[in-house]
Design an enzyme around this catalytic site. Structure first.
Site, PDB file in Angstrom:
ATOM      1  N   CYS A 174       0.819  -1.222   0.000  1.00  0.00           N
ATOM      2  CA  CYS A 174       0.000   0.000   0.000  1.00  0.00           C
ATOM      3  C   CYS A 174       0.846   1.263   0.000  1.00  0.00           C
ATOM      4  CB  CYS A 174      -0.957  -0.026   1.184  1.00  0.00           C
ATOM      5  SG  CYS A 174      -1.981  -1.500   1.160  1.00  0.00           S
ATOM      6  N   HIS A 219      -9.455   2.204  -2.351  1.00  0.00           N
ATOM      7  CA  HIS A 219      -8.003   2.086  -2.224  1.00  0.00           C
ATOM      8  C   HIS A 219      -7.381   1.413  -3.436  1.00  0.00           C
ATOM      9  CE1 HIS A 219      -4.077   1.579  -0.744  1.00  0.00           C
ATOM     10  NE2 HIS A 219      -4.220   0.442  -0.083  1.00  0.00           N
TER      11      HIS A 219
END
Lengths: 470, 391
Positions: free
Chosen positions: B82, B335
């Site tokens: 991430c 995301h």
């Protein structure tokens, strides 16, 4: 003197109340409940659990053989006794063998073990487990249960000596399953009992009685296989035994456990045996086998970790019939929108076998921190390659934190994942099984159990999970 | 050693985030790249090197050079879970600071909605199949019971604190035209959303979206040639942990160490000693509500064990003492992994230049962005600090 030097049992935590069958089909079902292997259990995992119950602190290093007996091995081609031996951390130079394809497999394995130790000494572990497949709504579905028993056969510290035995072969088709059959097939019950079971069992016992000059009155308990509860009592009485000599068949609590049934009853009888008691185990399947045991003084010094009685008492019987069908892979559920598991990499399984099967991690020689999986560089002091193997399988542990995952795929959602902290150090994030998600809490005591994670590409992938202490 | 004030952002682009059924990863890259170029007043040929962040939407630099028709220039593909987008930005900054290039682009993209799976799916390398198969929300939900127990929150209070975080982020996101979800969500609805990984409900989780974002970087002394109000880089830290929390009993699941250490390093670089006072605003990795809760403590925005009270007191609201996720966060944006870090910088870039419209925070000086990849016990974390002035 060859005989049993240790014994144990395993009965799955989950039981199906047979009233669920009545509700499902509107037809009467026998009383009581039956033991049901969880979706992550099979004959191999149950054999391992029974063997661990049996070894109960005894060193697996002393084993010279590991025999696995079942009618439901996971593979048609590939031995499973090696998996059992590896999970128990048995030494590499152990003789392994699978005894399969017949309901007599357990007694045949015990006799083979006795032959081996008489000839060569040593100790042979015999683990017998079965989870026979039965089609929905049938008599077998009502009857069959899943269970396992294990014994160590040796010549020293014998707690139940083998006084005699008799094998009779008879190639009669009573119950069978072809390679492609999903469920057990049978001929009609009156034929299989009147021309198979009754005459073959009678012949075996008559022959053994003649050999040993014994009568039913000399026997404390008969651990008798029977195709159903009705024939269990009927056969024993017909053979001249009194009701109080018949070891409870556990049909209303476990069900008919296939090749493991008579061995399970033998383990139960041993739990209550006094020195001098004679216990007769009788199996049936394409013939019959009878083995007569006599308890020695040493019977008083041994007890399995949980045994039959402990496992019987530790249970959950709230499962519904749909869950049962799901666990038995008899009902197609809509798959989740998640990828199917990849088939495991065989080289990776091979490299990690000591962890995955025997459940070894490592312990740092420099700082003493246990860690699993085994590490090259210590998580605590960063020392490199100063690790010693360290086994976690029998350590108690407590839950540090947990989650109840409703998203991940499972045959028994939701899945509880827990961070478990082992007594003496070491931590593992792992799946839990045989637990009630609503009752899991931080600090709960858990123990490790050997399970089958999944099947993919024809490979059965075994590993360890945590369960609330049984 | 510090990157502080060595480089500046002179242009940014950010696509809307959401279900872009009609756009490929290439389409999203073209949109973000050209928006950044136009913002900087540059042509494609002006960019001397590129760093492309994508976790799983393409391999190699070709994933960028082919759609943009880059004329034989260096493109490096970056993957770091991430933190992918922020790490692409970090590498572009370092290359410019080192003098290897004068103008570089960092761009991140992810196209998640083509997989057809629920949640994130990252295909692991071949293994023995024994890794526990928990979902991402389950992994982060491990923080919740541990935090509640340690600090004495009963389950109802704990759940309320988490819901309050989601509520705040959706409220901010409702003001953002580029967000995936642009509606306020009532607290009651968050509290009663279906359970995904107890105690987390679906409304405790960020969404799954497609998107891309890009930044153009030059050395600080050149910045004003391109833009009257550039944004200066004060700190960039990327930290990877040893997986301590999965092996060692002294990790208690009420903190994520990688966040703590990345924050420490970033504050050192930027010369910050009191983050709660000195940071004007932050974009943090609210993949799941308990993640944001412990981030407050790990980044020093709240004292240990006090973040939950700060949440209930509105400290991190848009009009609070230290607004967190003014753009709506992962909660409102979803995301798209490679894009998220640059999307966060985009919000800082707007806020520091007074261009955040109805979300505008009053005269911010320093903005912090934070990404967390992996799991609470084994993570990669990035922290960036940017400001509107040098010095």
């Amino acid at each position: 003197m060859a005989g049993i030097t240790a014994y144990g049992a395993y009965i799955p935590f989950n039981r199906l109340d047979r009233r669920r069958l009545t509700e499902a089909f509107g037809e009467p079902a026998p009383p009581g409940e039956k033991a049901v292997a969880n979706y992550d259990e099979d004959s191999v995992t149950m054999a391992v659990e029974a063997a661990r119950d049996c070894l109960n602190g005894l060193s697996p290093a002393a084993l010279s053989g590991v025999y696995f007996a079942t009618t439901t091995p996971p593979y048609r081609e590939k031995q499973s006794a090696t998996t059992v031996a590896a999970a128990l951390d048995a030494p590499e130079n152990v003789r392994t063998a699978d005894f399969t394809s017949t309901l007599r497999a357990g007694s045949t394995a015990l006799l083979a073990a006795a032959d081996a130790v008489r000839a060569d000494g040593g100790s042979v572990l015999v683990a017998v487990a079965d989870c026979r497949p039965a089609a929905a709504k049938g008599h077998f579905e009502q009857l069959f249960g899943d269970a396992a028993a294990a014994f160590v056969v040796g010549t020293e510290n014998v707690l139940a000596e083998i006084e005699g035995w008799c094998s009779v072969a008879g190639d009669v088709l009573t119950q069978w399953r072809e390679a492609e059959d999903r469920y057990v097939r049978t001929w009609e019950e009156r034929f299989i009992t009147s021309r198979g079971y009754a005459p073959l069992v009678t012949r075996a016992l008559a022959s053994l009685a003649a050999k040993l000059q014994l009568t039913p009155a000399d026997i404390k308990k008969i651990a008798l296989y029977a195709p159903s509860p009705r024939y269990h009592t009927g056969m024993a009485l017909a053979l001249g035994f009194r009701q109080d000599q018949i070891q409870d068949g556990l049909f209303d609590r476990v069900g008919l456990a296939g090749a493991a049934h008579a061995p399970l009853l033998l383990a139960a009888a041993l739990e209550e045996a006094e020195p001098g008691d004679r216990i007769l185990m009788v199996t049936f399947g394409e013939g019959a086998e009878a083995i007569l045991f006599r308890a020695t003084e040493k019977i008083k010094d041994f007890s399995p970790r949980r045994g039959v009685s402990g496992h019987l008492a530790s249970k959950k019987n709230t499962m519904n019939y749909l869950t049962y069908l799901r666990w038995k892979n008899m009902l197609d559920f809509e798959p989740p929108r998640r990828p199917d598991p990849d088939r495991p990499s065989v080289p990776a399984m091979w490299r990690n076998a000591r962890r995955n099967l025997a459940f070894y991690g490592s312990r740092c020689n420099r700082c003493g921190t246990p860690q699993i999986p085994a590490q090259r560089v210590c998580v605590h002091c960063q020392a490199r390659d100063e690790m010693a193997p360290y086994r976690f399988a029998d350590l108690s542990a407590r839950i540090a934190t947990y989650t109840i995952d409703h998203l991940t795929f499972s045959h028994d959602p939701p899945v509880v994942f827990a961070v478990v902290d082992f007594e003496g150090g070491g931590r593992l994030l792992c799946e839990m099984t045989d637990c009630d998600p609503g009752r899991v809490e931080i600090g709960m005591e858990v123990e490790m159990t050997f399970r089958r994670l999944y099947r993919a590409g024809g490979i059965h992938n075994y590993y360890w999970k945590a369960r609330p202490r049984r | 050693m510090s990157i502080k004030d060595k480089v500046a952002i002179i242009g940014m682009g950010c696509t809307s985030f959401g279900e872009h059924w009609d756009k490929s990863a290439s389409d999203l890259l073209v949109e973000a790249a050209y928006e950044a170029l136009e913002d900087a007043g540059l042509e494609p040929r002006d960019i001397q090197a590129y760093w492309l962040g994508t976790c799983a939407s393409g391999w190699a630099g070709i994933s960028l050079s082919e759609p943009l028709k880059i004329q034989y220039r260096p493109v490096t593909r970056v993957e770091n879970f991430c933190a992918t987008g922020t790490d692409a930005f970090r590498n572009a900054c370092y290359a410019v600071a080192a003098g290897a290039y004068d103008i570089a682009m960092a761009i991140g993209v992810e196209k998640l909605k083509d997989s057809g799976y629920s949640g994130l799916v990252i295909t692991p390398p071949p293994g023995d199949g024994t890794a526990p198969n928990y979902s991402a929300p389950a992994a982060f939900s491990l923080l919740a019971p541990a935090y509640f127990k340690k600090y004495g929150l009963d389950p109802e209070t704990g759940k309320l604190v988490l819901a309050r975080i989601a509520y705040k982020n959706h409220k901010n996101g409702a003001l953002n035209p580029k967000a995936q979800f642009r509606q306020e969500v009532p607290l009651e609805k968050i509290l009663n959303s279906p359970i995904v990984a107890a105690p987390l409900g679906i409304m405790d989780c960020s969404g799954v979206a497609d998107g891309a974002a890009a930044a153009i970087i030059v050395r600080s002394e050149d910045a004003k040639k391109f833009k009257k109000d550039p944004v200066y880089v004060k700190a960039i830290s990327v930290v990877c942990g040893p997986g301590h929390g999965a092996l060692h009993q002294d990790f208690d699941f009420t903190s994520i160490r990688e966040t703590y250490y990345a924050g420490l390093d970033a504050y050192r670089q930027a010369g910050i000693t009191n983050p709660r006072k000195e940071i004007s605003m932050a974009e943090v990795h609210d993949c799941f509500t308990p993640t944001e809760l412990v981030i407050y403590e790990d980044l020093g925005f709240s004292e240990r064990g006090k973040a939950w009270q700060d949440v209930l007191n509105g400290v991190f609201d848009l009009d609070g003492e230290l607004p967190v996720n003014p753009d709506g966060g992962l909660k409102s944006f979803g995301h798209p992994i490679g894009a998220s870090g640059l999307r966060m910088l985009y919000e800082m870039y707007l806020q520091l230049r007074g261009l955040a419209g109805p979300r505008q925070i009053d005269n911010p000086k320093l903005g912090l962005t934070h990404n967390l990849g992996g799991f609470p016990w084994e993570a990669v974390c990035s922290v960036c600090i940017v400001g509107k002035e040098t010095g």
